[in-house]
Design a protein around this motif. Structure first.
Motif, PDB file in Angstrom:
ATOM      1  N   LEU A 162       0.686  -1.344   0.111  1.00 26.06           N
ATOM      2  CA  LEU A 162      -0.253   0.115  -0.308  1.00 26.06           C
ATOM      3  C   LEU A 162       0.713   0.972  -0.174  1.00 26.06           C
ATOM      4  O   LEU A 162       0.418   2.178  -0.435  1.00 26.06           O
ATOM      5  CB  LEU A 162      -0.998  -0.270   1.206  1.00 26.06           C
ATOM      6  N   ARG A 163       1.978   1.379   0.692  1.00 22.44           N
ATOM      7  CA  ARG A 163       2.836   2.476   0.862  1.00 22.44           C
ATOM      8  C   ARG A 163       3.486   2.486  -0.735  1.00 22.44           C
ATOM      9  O   ARG A 163       4.152   3.842  -0.757  1.00 22.44           O
ATOM     10  CB  ARG A 163       3.921   2.618   1.808  1.00 22.44           C
ATOM     11  N   PHE A 164       4.047   1.374  -1.252  1.00 21.91           N
ATOM     12  CA  PHE A 164       4.597   1.192  -2.345  1.00 21.91           C
ATOM     13  C   PHE A 164       3.096   2.253  -3.549  1.00 21.91           C
ATOM     14  O   PHE A 164       4.167   3.094  -4.248  1.00 21.91           O
ATOM     15  CB  PHE A 164       5.398   0.096  -3.036  1.00 21.91           C
ATOM     16  N   ASN A 165       2.566   1.750  -3.260  1.00 22.49           N
ATOM     17  CA  ASN A 165       1.287   2.487  -4.034  1.00 22.49           C
ATOM     18  C   ASN A 165       0.922   3.857  -4.057  1.00 22.49           C
ATOM     19  O   ASN A 165       0.578   4.447  -5.353  1.00 22.49           O
ATOM     20  CB  ASN A 165       0.363   1.643  -4.207  1.00 22.49           C
ATOM     21  N   HIS A 189      10.154   6.300  -1.744  1.00 17.49           N
ATOM     22  CA  HIS A 189      10.637   4.682  -1.370  1.00 17.49           C
ATOM     23  C   HIS A 189      11.361   4.663   0.148  1.00 17.49           C
ATOM     24  O   HIS A 189      10.788   4.314   0.975  1.00 17.49           O
ATOM     25  CB  HIS A 189      10.613   4.616  -2.357  1.00 17.49           C
ATOM     26  N   ALA A 190      12.242   5.944   0.027  1.00 17.43           N
ATOM     27  CA  ALA A 190      13.375   5.418   1.473  1.00 17.43           C
ATOM     28  C   ALA A 190      12.748   5.880   2.426  1.00 17.43           C
ATOM     29  O   ALA A 190      12.849   4.741   3.810  1.00 17.43           O
ATOM     30  CB  ALA A 190      14.392   6.292   0.752  1.00 17.43           C
ATOM     31  N   TYR A 191      11.989   7.583   2.272  1.00 13.64           N
ATOM     32  CA  TYR A 191      11.575   7.755   4.288  1.00 13.64           C
ATOM     33  C   TYR A 191      10.147   6.950   4.066  1.00 13.64           C
ATOM     34  O   TYR A 191       9.860   6.855   5.243  1.00 13.64           O
ATOM     35  CB  TYR A 191      12.128   9.355   3.709  1.00 13.64           C
ATOM     36  N   PHE A 192       9.255   6.735   3.565  1.00 12.17           N
ATOM     37  CA  PHE A 192       7.646   6.527   3.150  1.00 12.17           C
ATOM     38  C   PHE A 192       7.615   5.068   3.374  1.00 12.17           C
ATOM     39  O   PHE A 192       7.344   3.987   4.689  1.00 12.17           O
ATOM     40  CB  PHE A 192       6.825   7.332   2.693  1.00 12.17           C
ATOM     41  N   THR A 193       7.899   4.147   2.477  1.00  7.56           N
ATOM     42  CA  THR A 193       8.073   3.010   2.202  1.00  7.56           C
ATOM     43  C   THR A 193       8.733   2.031   2.807  1.00  7.56           C
ATOM     44  O   THR A 193       7.634   1.062   3.050  1.00  7.56           O
ATOM     45  CB  THR A 193       8.045   2.874   0.370  1.00  7.56           C
TER      46      THR A 193
END
Length: 138
Positions: free
Chosen positions: A18-21, A65-69
């Motif tokens: 979900l985070r990636f998306n 992506h680095a900091y959230f996903t």
């Protein structure tokens, strides 16, 4: 106990997906909107539009992506991200040239084609290599 562990793993994977998306949608949206705006408001050629929109999208993507996903940092991930981004950039650039120059697609359709295909390959490559953590403590 094993079932609970598997459920927790599945929930973590779903959350990661979900985070990636979410990040992917933001990065793709930035590419699409910048590309459309530049195509509509400037006399720039499709390849230049693609380059500018791509740079905006890459910054959005790596940061997200680095900091959230994946919640990672460090040169290992930046280097891997740069490699995959280079590969994806080359592929999307070839697609842009072929669609526009060889098939006569407009800027809108060229940007749309890249917008649809890029995230699919990005998810696959970044998931299996770029942000793969070999050790849970990484």
């Amino acid at each position: 106990m094993a079932i609970a562990h598997q459920l927790k793993g599945a929930a973590n994977t779903l959350l990661l997906f979900l985070r990636f998306n979410i990040v992917g949608i933001l990065a793709t949206g930035s590419y699409f909107l910048v590309g459309l705006a530049l195509g509509a408001l400037t006399p720039l050629q499709p390849l230049i539009i693609h380059l500018i929109a791509f740079i905006v999208s890459v910054v959005t993507s790596y940061t997200g992506h680095a900091y959230f996903t994946f919640k990672v940092s460090g040169p290992r991930y930046m280097l891997r991200f740069a490699v995959i981004t280079g590969v994806l950039f080359a592929a999307s650039t070839v697609l842009t040239v072929i669609l526009n120059k060889e098939f006569g697609f407009s800027e809108v359709w060229t940007v749309t084609a890249v917008t649809v295909t890029y995230p699919i390959f990005s998810f696959i490559l970044h998931s299996i290599w770029t942000f793969k953590q070999s050790d849970p403590s990484e």
